[in-house]
Design a protein around this motif. Structure first.
Motif, PDB file in Angstrom:
ATOM      1  N   LEU A 124       0.838  -1.133   0.244  1.00  0.00           N
ATOM      2  CA  LEU A 124       0.257  -0.243  -0.107  1.00  0.00           C
ATOM      3  C   LEU A 124       0.829   1.309   0.300  1.00  0.00           C
ATOM      4  CD1 LEU A 124      -2.723  -1.239   2.759  1.00  0.00           C
ATOM      5  CD2 LEU A 124      -3.086  -1.004   0.135  1.00  0.00           C
ATOM      6  N   ILE A 125       1.958   1.090   0.715  1.00  0.00           N
ATOM      7  CA  ILE A 125       2.948   2.287   0.235  1.00  0.00           C
ATOM      8  C   ILE A 125       3.263   3.032  -1.464  1.00  0.00           C
ATOM      9  CG2 ILE A 125       5.553   3.107   1.144  1.00  0.00           C
ATOM     10  CD1 ILE A 125       5.311   1.253   3.380  1.00  0.00           C
ATOM     11  N   GLU A 126       3.605   1.870  -1.824  1.00  0.00           N
ATOM     12  CA  GLU A 126       4.233   3.103  -3.070  1.00  0.00           C
ATOM     13  C   GLU A 126       2.936   3.233  -3.932  1.00  0.00           C
ATOM     14  OE1 GLU A 126       4.566   3.080  -7.115  1.00  0.00           O
ATOM     15  OE2 GLU A 126       4.743   0.655  -6.705  1.00  0.00           O
ATOM     16  N   PRO A 127       2.021   2.491  -4.106  1.00  0.00           N
ATOM     17  CA  PRO A 127       1.054   3.627  -4.647  1.00  0.00           C
ATOM     18  C   PRO A 127       0.310   4.294  -4.031  1.00  0.00           C
ATOM     19  CG  PRO A 127       0.317   0.937  -4.031  1.00  0.00           C
ATOM     20  CD  PRO A 127       2.109   1.575  -4.160  1.00  0.00           C
ATOM     21  N   VAL A 128       0.350   5.061  -2.853  1.00  0.00           N
ATOM     22  CA  VAL A 128      -0.238   6.057  -2.814  1.00  0.00           C
ATOM     23  C   VAL A 128       1.138   7.281  -3.062  1.00  0.00           C
ATOM     24  CG1 VAL A 128      -2.005   5.248  -1.461  1.00  0.00           C
ATOM     25  CG2 VAL A 128      -0.441   5.283  -0.558  1.00  0.00           C
ATOM     26  N   GLY A 129       2.250   7.074  -2.661  1.00  0.00           N
ATOM     27  CA  GLY A 129       3.222   7.771  -3.056  1.00  0.00           C
ATOM     28  C   GLY A 129       3.741   8.420  -1.434  1.00  0.00           C
ATOM     29  N   LEU A 130       3.332   7.785  -0.136  1.00  0.00           N
ATOM     30  CA  LEU A 130       4.102   8.284   0.708  1.00  0.00           C
ATOM     31  C   LEU A 130       4.460   7.768   1.486  1.00  0.00           C
ATOM     32  CD1 LEU A 130      -0.160   9.204   1.847  1.00  0.00           C
ATOM     33  CD2 LEU A 130       1.574  10.812   0.764  1.00  0.00           C
ATOM     34  N   SER A 131       5.237   8.273   2.814  1.00  0.00           N
ATOM     35  CA  SER A 131       5.679   7.897   3.600  1.00  0.00           C
ATOM     36  C   SER A 131       5.157   6.411   4.357  1.00  0.00           C
ATOM     37  CB  SER A 131       6.817   7.971   4.188  1.00  0.00           C
ATOM     38  OG  SER A 131       5.243   8.532   5.692  1.00  0.00           O
ATOM     39  N   GLN A 132       6.164   5.653   4.582  1.00  0.00           N
ATOM     40  CA  GLN A 132       5.579   4.342   5.204  1.00  0.00           C
ATOM     41  C   GLN A 132       4.567   4.833   7.003  1.00  0.00           C
ATOM     42  OE1 GLN A 132       6.894   3.427   8.735  1.00  0.00           O
ATOM     43  NE2 GLN A 132       5.234   1.234   9.132  1.00  0.00           N
ATOM     44  N   PRO A 133       5.087   5.526   7.309  1.00  0.00           N
ATOM     45  CA  PRO A 133       4.435   6.360   9.338  1.00  0.00           C
ATOM     46  C   PRO A 133       3.270   6.936   8.474  1.00  0.00           C
ATOM     47  CG  PRO A 133       6.636   6.716   8.808  1.00  0.00           C
ATOM     48  CD  PRO A 133       6.321   6.017   7.655  1.00  0.00           C
ATOM     49  N   THR A 134       3.123   7.719   7.252  1.00  0.00           N
ATOM     50  CA  THR A 134       2.428   8.784   6.343  1.00  0.00           C
ATOM     51  C   THR A 134       0.872   7.447   6.819  1.00  0.00           C
ATOM     52  OG1 THR A 134       3.633  10.642   6.128  1.00  0.00           O
ATOM     53  CG2 THR A 134       1.174  10.131   5.500  1.00  0.00           C
ATOM     54  N   VAL A 135       1.291   6.694   6.228  1.00  0.00           N
ATOM     55  CA  VAL A 135       0.555   5.476   5.436  1.00  0.00           C
ATOM     56  C   VAL A 135       0.061   4.749   6.649  1.00  0.00           C
ATOM     57  CG1 VAL A 135      -0.018   3.258   3.874  1.00  0.00           C
ATOM     58  CG2 VAL A 135       1.474   4.837   2.984  1.00  0.00           C
ATOM     59  N   SER A 136       0.847   4.288   7.311  1.00  0.00           N
ATOM     60  CA  SER A 136       0.067   3.218   8.920  1.00  0.00           C
ATOM     61  C   SER A 136      -0.290   4.371   8.908  1.00  0.00           C
ATOM     62  CB  SER A 136       1.241   3.094   9.756  1.00  0.00           C
ATOM     63  OG  SER A 136       2.249   2.557   9.397  1.00  0.00           O
ATOM     64  N   HIS A 137      -0.253   5.669   9.496  1.00  0.00           N
ATOM     65  CA  HIS A 137      -1.230   6.592  10.349  1.00  0.00           C
ATOM     66  C   HIS A 137      -1.918   6.706   9.603  1.00  0.00           C
ATOM     67  CE1 HIS A 137      -3.732   9.997  11.541  1.00  0.00           C
ATOM     68  NE2 HIS A 137      -3.258  10.239  10.776  1.00  0.00           N
ATOM     69  N   HIS A 138      -2.973   7.087   8.218  1.00  0.00           N
ATOM     70  CA  HIS A 138      -4.499   6.492   7.366  1.00  0.00           C
ATOM     71  C   HIS A 138      -4.616   5.177   7.477  1.00  0.00           C
ATOM     72  CE1 HIS A 138      -4.343  10.927   5.554  1.00  0.00           C
ATOM     73  NE2 HIS A 138      -2.351  10.456   4.685  1.00  0.00           N
ATOM     74  N   LEU A 139      -3.957   3.962   7.416  1.00  0.00           N
ATOM     75  CA  LEU A 139      -4.725   3.259   7.744  1.00  0.00           C
ATOM     76  C   LEU A 139      -5.587   3.287   9.190  1.00  0.00           C
ATOM     77  CD1 LEU A 139      -2.018   0.819   5.862  1.00  0.00           C
ATOM     78  CD2 LEU A 139      -4.147   1.117   5.337  1.00  0.00           C
ATOM     79  N   LYS A 140      -4.749   3.237   9.913  1.00  0.00           N
ATOM     80  CA  LYS A 140      -5.103   3.637  11.750  1.00  0.00           C
ATOM     81  C   LYS A 140      -6.058   4.295  11.850  1.00  0.00           C
ATOM     82  CE  LYS A 140      -4.138   4.832  16.076  1.00  0.00           C
ATOM     83  NZ  LYS A 140      -3.162   5.416  16.926  1.00  0.00           N
ATOM     84  N   VAL A 141      -6.881   5.330  11.231  1.00  0.00           N
ATOM     85  CA  VAL A 141      -7.510   5.941  11.016  1.00  0.00           C
ATOM     86  C   VAL A 141      -8.511   5.292  10.612  1.00  0.00           C
ATOM     87  CG1 VAL A 141      -8.906   8.337   9.921  1.00  0.00           C
ATOM     88  CG2 VAL A 141      -6.775   7.945  11.581  1.00  0.00           C
ATOM     89  N   LEU A 142      -8.577   4.417   9.264  1.00  0.00           N
ATOM     90  CA  LEU A 142      -9.356   3.653   8.487  1.00  0.00           C
ATOM     91  C   LEU A 142     -10.275   2.449   9.533  1.00  0.00           C
ATOM     92  CD1 LEU A 142      -8.372   4.187   4.983  1.00  0.00           C
ATOM     93  CD2 LEU A 142     -10.503   5.441   5.534  1.00  0.00           C
ATOM     94  N   THR A 143      -9.457   2.203   9.848  1.00  0.00           N
ATOM     95  CA  THR A 143      -9.040   0.837  10.985  1.00  0.00           C
ATOM     96  C   THR A 143     -10.334   1.724  12.022  1.00  0.00           C
ATOM     97  OG1 THR A 143      -7.219  -0.282  10.525  1.00  0.00           O
ATOM     98  CG2 THR A 143      -8.294  -0.517  12.231  1.00  0.00           C
ATOM     99  N   GLU A 144      -9.538   2.330  12.867  1.00  0.00           N
ATOM    100  CA  GLU A 144     -10.817   3.068  13.925  1.00  0.00           C
ATOM    101  C   GLU A 144     -12.026   3.476  13.378  1.00  0.00           C
ATOM    102  OE1 GLU A 144      -8.036   5.467  15.064  1.00  0.00           O
ATOM    103  OE2 GLU A 144      -7.148   4.546  16.848  1.00  0.00           O
TER     104      GLU A 144
END
Length: 116
Positions: A65-85
């Motif tokens: 998921l990191i490369e397709p959105v072009g964001l850093s791993q910590p930023t992608v992880s943050h967005h995934l956390k929001v979507l999970t919560e």
């Protein structure tokens, strides 16, 4: 030049708007739904949801998921956390990787509200 305004007797005035035909959303539900919609109101999160939804079994590894959105791993992880919560994704850990699975019921809830 003087402008005169007609005075309307409010006891006999016709309603300007049609009455409600169904019950509006209660305040508590509006607040809950606002949090849910806020989680979706980000292009990166919508893209992440779309990628997961387009993956086999509607599940994807964070490493994919990191490369397709072009964001850093910590930023992608943050967005995934929001979507999970917010209930749009569920998370499971396999070894060192986290996998995210789409939760269709959460999307149906939003779609039902928007369609009503």
């Amino acid at each position: 030049m003087t402008t005169t305004f007609a005075v309307t007797d409010v006891s006999t005035a016709v309603q300007c708007c049609a009455p409600l035909v169904r019950e509006p959303i209660p305040q508590s539900e509006a607040e809950r739904l606002a949090v849910t919609l806020k989680a979706l109101a980000d292009p990166a999160r919508l893209r992440l949801l779309s990628i997961v939804a387009s993956s086999a079994d509607q599940e994807a590894c964070v490493c994919d998921l990191i490369e397709p959105v072009g964001l850093s791993q910590p930023t992608v992880s943050h967005h995934l956390k929001v979507l999970t919560e917010s209930g749009f994704l569920s998370r499971s850990k396999r070894g060192t990787w986290a996998y995210y699975r789409l939760q269709p019921d959460a999307l149906r809830t939003v779609a039902t509200f928007l369609a009503a």
